[in-house]
Write an enzyme that holds these catalytic residues in place. Structure first.
Site, PDB file in Angstrom:
ATOM      1  N   CYS A   1       5.454  -4.586  15.968  1.00 39.28           N
ATOM      2  CA  CYS A   1       4.940  -3.698  17.015  1.00 39.28           C
ATOM      3  C   CYS A   1       3.442  -3.983  17.218  1.00 39.28           C
ATOM      4  CB  CYS A   1       5.129  -2.235  16.621  1.00 39.28           C
ATOM      5  SG  CYS A   1       6.855  -1.802  16.284  1.00 39.28           S
TER       6      CYS A   1
ATOM      7  N   CYS B   1      -1.640   6.143   9.711  1.00 44.07           N
ATOM      8  CA  CYS B   1      -0.444   5.518  10.300  1.00 44.07           C
ATOM      9  C   CYS B   1      -0.819   4.230  11.015  1.00 44.07           C
ATOM     10  CB  CYS B   1       0.195   6.423  11.346  1.00 44.07           C
ATOM     11  SG  CYS B   1       0.873   7.909  10.692  1.00 44.07           S
TER      12      CYS B   1
ATOM     13  N   GLU C   1       0.825  -1.204   0.000  1.00 39.72           N
ATOM     14  CA  GLU C   1       0.000   0.000   0.000  1.00 39.72           C
ATOM     15  C   GLU C   1       0.860   1.254   0.000  1.00 39.72           C
ATOM     16  OE1 GLU C   1      -3.793  -2.092   2.209  1.00 39.72           O
ATOM     17  OE2 GLU C   1      -2.674  -0.601   3.330  1.00 39.72           O
TER      18      GLU C   1
ATOM     19  N   CYS D   1       0.629  -1.680  15.629  1.00 36.41           N
ATOM     20  CA  CYS D   1       0.679  -1.415  14.187  1.00 36.41           C
ATOM     21  C   CYS D   1       0.132  -2.597  13.396  1.00 36.41           C
ATOM     22  CB  CYS D   1       2.123  -1.132  13.773  1.00 36.41           C
ATOM     23  SG  CYS D   1       2.325  -0.882  12.006  1.00 36.41           S
TER      24      CYS D   1
END
Ligand code: SAH
Length: 366
Positions: free
Chosen positions: A125, A346, A100, A128
């Site tokens: 993480c 994010c 992406e 994420c």
């Protein structure tokens, strides 16, 4: 620049291989200025393959097009945010993996592009989505660069151009150092993109030696460090790799980068309610930063399905946190993520179908 062993991937010459393309020009016997015209149209003006080929003499166009590989990716999907100026492109590699790339049109009319360096991410993480995909498969330099070409063509069609390029998409750039460096070198190359170095930013989970290597090789390219906590135990809970690359080593690396570069290092700090956002956290953070040339970018947490226990810091606490850092003399900005409704913000970049591709190809397990 030898970007990859092209014979194993395709018989064609990658458009990024400057010396090989120069040799092809000599073989096809057309003037150097025609090749310069093609490169300007393709890399600098983002006009697309056809317009670029139109720069060549008519009698060599077809041969050149047959021998040269322009795109390493194809556009599989495109999603426009209904909330803001974000567009997410889902791009497919030749091997069938999806990655992406996020186009961010900001209020000022400028465009920032968030590019991926890997399929998945080995950093894992917990906050994420990409980290939850599992072990990474690294992209080649042409695969990194084609994200910029394809998004650039989109922007050119809108009368815009890509101003900032941030390596903040899927993957850890420093787990794919060679390809990322080749890609950055191509971005800076006057013959290719000739992109200003100050408008390129490489963001890392924090690999100290690589940060220093990157700064040495590209002293004018910006670096960002995802710090998220200055308490070793808290950071390890958030970022598994923190156990390997400890806070004192990271601080020493930022100091070294400061010595090498003129640029201010960006320190990213994800704001998680009750985890790392108290006034005491802010004071310890300021103390950690003392003596460094750093500016702080506070990132509100974007919720992901696999971490329902995490919540973002609310505005009053976030402002109080920022005030303590500013008081201590550090420029502190808040990041407003775009594209939350299209899972482009994010930490929200993930492609589940890659698991199936990896199984089919018995490649690196994802
Ligand atoms: N691997 C690199 C670059 C990709 S992530 C790195 O770690 O820096 C880009 C930024 O988004 C990082 O600071 C990362 O910690 C942050 N991020 C990841 N998940 C997030 C989430 N759910 N909400 C907000 N920011 C997130």
């Amino acid at each position: 620049m030898q970007l990859y062993n092209r014979r194993s991937v395709s018989e064609r010459i990658s458009i990024y291989e400057v010396a090989s393309i120069d040799r092809l020009r000599a073989e096809l016997k057309f003037e150097p200025r025609r090749l310069r015209g093609l490169r300007t149209a393709y890399f600098k003006k983002s006009l697309g393959t056809e317009a670029a080929l139109a720069e060549l003499p008519a009698d060599v166009r077809e041969q050149f097009a047959r021998r040269v590989e322009f795109h390493a990716l194809s556009i599989a999907e495109s999603h426009d945010s209904q909330l803001d100026g974000a567009t997410k492109l889902v791009l497919r590699t030749r091997a069938g993996y999806s990655i992406e790339t996020v186009i961010m049109r900001t209020g000022t009319g400028r465009v920032a592009l968030c590019v991926s360096s890997q399929v998945g991410c080995a950093a894992a993480c917990g906050f994420c989505a990409t980290g939850q995909m599992g072990v990474a498969k690294s992209l080649s330099a042409p695969e990194v660069l084609d994200q910029i070409v394809l998004a650039g063509e989109r922007m050119q069609a809108e009368g815009r151009s890509v101003r900032n390029i941030v390596f903040m998409g899927m993957g850890e750039p420093f787990h794919n150092e060679a390809a990322v460096y080749d890609a950055v070198a191509a971005l800076l190359s006057p013959e290719l993109f000739h992109h200003p170095p100050g408008r390129i930013l490489v963001s890392t989970v924090g690999i100290p030696d690589a940060m220093v290597r990157c700064a040495r090789r590209f002293p004018t390219v910006n670096l960002a460090l995802s710090l998220h906590s200055v308490r070793q135990d808290v950071r390890e809970r958030l970022i598994p790799l923190a156990a390997k690359y400890r806070l004192d080593e990271l601080r020493a690396a930022v100091a070294k980068v400061n010595d090498i570069q003129q640029n201010t290092v960006m320190i990213e700090y994800l704001m998680l309610a009750g985890v790392n956002d108290s006034a005491e956290d802010a004071r310890e953070f300021a103390a950690w930063l003392h003596g460094l040339d750093a500016h702080v970018n506070l990132i509100p947490y974007n919720p992901i399905a696999t971490a329902p226990q995490l919540r973002t810091t609310e505005r009053p606490e976030r402002d109080a946190f920022a005030a303590i850092l500013r008081e201590a003399g550090f420029v502190t900005t808040i990041r407003y993520s775009l594209g939350a409704d299209i899972a482009a913000a994010c930490g929200q970049l993930v492609q589940n179908e890659n698991r199936a591709v990896a199984r089919l190809q018995a490649a690196v397990p994802l």
